[in-house]
Design an enzyme around this catalytic site. Sequence first.
Site, mmCIF file in Angstrom:
data_model
loop_
_atom_site.group_PDB
_atom_site.id
_atom_site.type_symbol
_atom_site.label_atom_id
_atom_site.label_comp_id
_atom_site.label_asym_id
_atom_site.label_seq_id
_atom_site.Cartn_x
_atom_site.Cartn_y
_atom_site.Cartn_z
ATOM 1 N N ARG A 1 -5.009 1.531 -5.208
ATOM 2 C CA ARG A 1 -5.393 2.636 -4.325
ATOM 3 C C ARG A 1 -5.606 3.957 -5.094
ATOM 4 O O ARG A 1 -6.561 4.676 -4.846
ATOM 5 C CB ARG A 1 -4.258 2.816 -3.305
ATOM 6 C CG ARG A 1 -4.528 3.799 -2.201
ATOM 7 C CD ARG A 1 -3.231 4.045 -1.411
ATOM 8 N NE ARG A 1 -2.599 2.826 -0.986
ATOM 9 C CZ ARG A 1 -2.853 2.184 0.156
ATOM 10 N NH1 ARG A 1 -3.734 2.693 0.987
ATOM 11 N NH2 ARG A 1 -2.222 1.075 0.467
ATOM 12 N N CYS B 1 -15.289 -5.757 19.816
ATOM 13 C CA CYS B 1 -14.621 -6.013 21.099
ATOM 14 C C CYS B 1 -13.108 -6.182 20.945
ATOM 15 O O CYS B 1 -12.563 -7.261 21.197
ATOM 16 C CB CYS B 1 -15.239 -7.230 21.751
ATOM 17 S SG CYS B 1 -16.965 -6.922 22.092
ATOM 18 N N TYR C 1 -9.149 -0.602 -0.283
ATOM 19 C CA TYR C 1 -8.833 -1.473 0.856
ATOM 20 C C TYR C 1 -9.790 -1.204 2.026
ATOM 21 O O TYR C 1 -9.391 -1.263 3.188
ATOM 22 C CB TYR C 1 -7.358 -1.325 1.268
ATOM 23 C CG TYR C 1 -6.424 -1.571 0.102
ATOM 24 C CD1 TYR C 1 -6.262 -2.863 -0.394
ATOM 25 C CD2 TYR C 1 -5.753 -0.529 -0.544
ATOM 26 C CE1 TYR C 1 -5.435 -3.099 -1.495
ATOM 27 C CE2 TYR C 1 -4.931 -0.760 -1.641
ATOM 28 C CZ TYR C 1 -4.776 -2.050 -2.105
ATOM 29 O OH TYR C 1 -3.976 -2.292 -3.189
HETATM 30 C C1 LIG Z 1 0.955 -7.205 -7.612
HETATM 31 C C2 LIG Z 1 0.248 -5.976 -7.179
HETATM 32 N N1 LIG Z 1 -0.017 -5.022 -8.081
HETATM 33 C C3 LIG Z 1 -0.662 -3.883 -7.739
HETATM 34 C C4 LIG Z 1 -1.073 -3.658 -6.448
HETATM 35 C C5 LIG Z 1 -1.789 -2.379 -6.136
HETATM 36 O O1 LIG Z 1 -1.126 -1.592 -5.231
HETATM 37 P P1 LIG Z 1 -1.665 -0.130 -4.897
HETATM 38 O O2 LIG Z 1 -3.079 -0.272 -4.487
HETATM 39 O O3 LIG Z 1 -0.808 0.348 -3.819
HETATM 40 O O4 LIG Z 1 -1.527 0.666 -6.163
HETATM 41 C C6 LIG Z 1 -0.815 -4.620 -5.467
HETATM 42 C C7 LIG Z 1 -1.203 -4.380 -4.063
HETATM 43 O O5 LIG Z 1 -0.858 -5.039 -3.153
HETATM 44 C C8 LIG Z 1 -0.150 -5.822 -5.843
HETATM 45 O O6 LIG Z 1 0.102 -6.781 -4.944
#
Ligand SMILES: Cc1ncc(COP(=O)(O)O)c(C=O)c1O
Length: 421
Positions: free
Chosen positions: A276, A343, A373
């Site tokens: 993210r 819907c 995401y």
């Molecule tokens: C193993 C692992 N690493 C890194 C991430 C990345 O997380 P974020 O996007 O919150 O940094 C995830 C997200 O689910 C994950 O499952």
Amino acid sequence: MPRLSVVLEDFFNIDSFRLAKVIQSIETPVYVYNAHAVINNLNFLTATLSSLIKQKLLIRYAVKANSNNSILKLVAQHGAGVEVVSGGELRRALRASIPTNRIVFSGVGKTREELEFATNEQIEQISVESIEELTLLASLSKKANLCLRLCPNITALTHDKITTGRSCDKFGIALDQLPDAYSVLKANPQLNFLGFSVHIGSQIQSTEPFRETFKILAKLLRDMPGGLEVKRLDLGGGFFVPYHDHEKPFDWKAYAEAILEELGDFQGELVIEPGRFLVANAGVLLTKILYIKKTSEKTFIIVDAGMNDMMRTALYGVQHAIVPVNPSQDSQTQRVDVVGPVCESSDYFAKDIDLPLDLKQGDYLAVTCTGAYGASLSSTYNSRPLIAEVLIDNKRPYLIREAISADYLSTFEPIRLCHET
Ligand SMILES: Cc1ncc(COP(=O)(O)O)c(C=O)c1O
């Protein structure tokens, strides 16, 4: 109210005129990303953390946040590797020419085929999530570089659905099962044990859960059995991103201090897996107003993007800031719900927000902070297309994914016998 023209000029590096042309040439809804924002996020992270911690730092971008080929190439060109969670993501990483020695593979349900694929490619690290997976990996009798992903039993103080480090969550190996894992490792010298990995959740604002996790890692380092050396610690991702102006950015200094204080003596390398943080604020979802529907109770702005294009609101109940693409000449606002055409009542982007009173059918809105995401979580529910993605790089807009229509997808629905009887 933030104005997208400001966002565009200061952040997207493209003027409103050219954005209008992007919208005209590509049908909405469409994701638009800014390459510079991704690079800035990556450079900021590398520079900030490297200046504060002692260890060598490796960044492995979590592909699930945004798996577009161009985004993967971008992060790789600027020094990062990737973290993948499926054979599909691994193939994407290879297609984006990411060197195998910069690929980490996590996930609780890796199949035999996926493990064979990963070992054949000799990827940098497989994060093994159970004794059962470790046993399967050992049975392949192939060299494999691995970390044991731990379940530290830490509550990450984030949304329940993105909390991954509690003992009730499916991820990682419970600490009391580590002796069994060590036995498998010792009996299988082809398994190259690198160290431990953790990932306690996503969108974590407080650095305390990270610190608690580091404490557990530090204790493990002190208690390692003879014959097993920890060369790396993979600290996972999960770093908070502000989605609204009033939210504070993640405190990287406090995070680094926690590393220094809890893991300062560790002499190996550190890995982090931001997803993210690198891409969220680098993307907007542009959508057109189809109708403004007024009832005695509500004003609904019905847009052409739906929950299938951007699931986060339906899935987690989170709202993104929404801004009109063309700044309003009118200072008056109206209270509205911004909803999609799907819907389901969960198909909304915001409830009870104030938008300009002069908005009309055919105007465009931007759902901000949707680079992470967003597209990667989208679906074709209601037989809607997978929407296009555009990357703005050096002030030029590039189409980086064509929309994939429901018509095209339905050509994969033949009727044929699976096998002859
Ligand atoms: C193993 C692992 N690493 C890194 C991430 C990345 O997380 P974020 O996007 O919150 O940094 C995830 C997200 O689910 C994950 O499952």
